[in-house]
Design an enzyme around this catalytic site. Structure first.
Site, PDB file in Angstrom:
ATOM      1  N   VAL A   2       0.708  -0.845  -0.232  1.00  0.00           N
ATOM      2  CA  VAL A   2       0.254  -0.217   0.135  1.00  0.00           C
ATOM      3  C   VAL A   2       0.631   1.059   0.079  1.00  0.00           C
ATOM      4  O   VAL A   2       1.833   1.774   0.491  1.00  0.00           O
ATOM      5  CB  VAL A   2      -1.063   0.437   1.284  1.00  0.00           C
ATOM      6  CG1 VAL A   2      -1.908   1.208   1.158  1.00  0.00           C
ATOM      7  CG2 VAL A   2      -1.953  -1.219   1.138  1.00  0.00           C
ATOM      8  N   CYS A   3       0.527   2.296  -0.547  1.00  0.00           N
ATOM      9  CA  CYS A   3       1.486   3.286  -0.948  1.00  0.00           C
ATOM     10  C   CYS A   3       3.251   3.219  -0.732  1.00  0.00           C
ATOM     11  O   CYS A   3       3.287   2.232  -1.881  1.00  0.00           O
ATOM     12  CB  CYS A   3       0.945   4.027   0.167  1.00  0.00           C
ATOM     13  SG  CYS A   3       1.089   5.966   0.313  1.00  0.00           S
TER      14      CYS A   3
END
Length: 202
Positions: A100-101
């Site tokens: 994520v990210c």
């Protein structure tokens, strides 16, 4: 058989990068979700929330899916041999290696993105090139499962503005965001450069 999902937790993690996927992953059929860190003592997320790992690197079972969240705390992980070794070991047999990210940069530092297309936060997207990845501004998911889970958690956003990417946000807002993050991004670039150099040397 349970489907083992592991979320890395670490100091100064962006808790939403972990808790958002956690809420979705626990809805998967037969899922067993693990919160993983070096020790079981609570880690402090950005903003002060305490997160308690459920297993350690040493005790973690083989995962079917590993997910590395992001946040300012991932900068030190880029050159943390213990963390990178754990991710590499798990990735060998995992069906899905995800992030994520800015967790994508950690996957890159582990040597897992060479020749692959990868996405991350727009401010750090170009840093993926240091790890041999092709940066893209895309997201990957199974549409039907995503819609089913979206309905189940009643995620029904209706924002009055569209400023979620630098391509759509006002240019002055983009520059302000860059200025506010300049120190963190400079530290991240230094860590990325060191991690990339280590990969080339190995």
């Amino acid at each position: 058989m349970p489907f083992h999902i592991g979320l890395l937790v670490f100091p100064d993690i962006t808790q939403l990068d972990m808790t958002g996927p956690y809420e979705v992953f626990i809805k998967f059929p037969d899922a067993k979700v693990h919160l993983i860190w070096k020790a079981r003592e609570p880690v402090t997320a950005g903003g002060g929330m305490q997160i308690v790992p459920t297993t350690t690197f040493a005790d973690c079972p083989q995962l079917d899916l590993i997910c590395v969240p992001g946040g300012a705390g991932m900068n030190p992980l880029l050159n943390d041999a213990e963390t990178l070794d754990f991710i590499r070991r798990q990735a060998k047999a995992a069906r899905y290696v995800t992030s994520v990210c800015t967790g994508a940069l950690v996957l890159g530092a582990a040597g897992l993105l060479e020749g692959k297309r990868a996405a991350t936060h727009w401010m750090s997207r170009e840093m993926l090139r240091a790890f041999g990845a092709t940066p893209v501004a895309e997201r990957v998911f199974d549409a039907e499962l995503a819609k089913t889970i979206q309905l189940g958690i009643e995620y029904d956003p209706d924002p009055p503005f569209d400023a979620g990417s630098p391509e759509r946000a006002d240019a002055a807002l983009v520059e302000k965001a860059r200025a506010n993050a300049a120190k963190r991004q400079a530290e991240r670039q230094t860590a990325v450069d060191a991690a990339a150099a280590r990969l080339i040397a190995s």
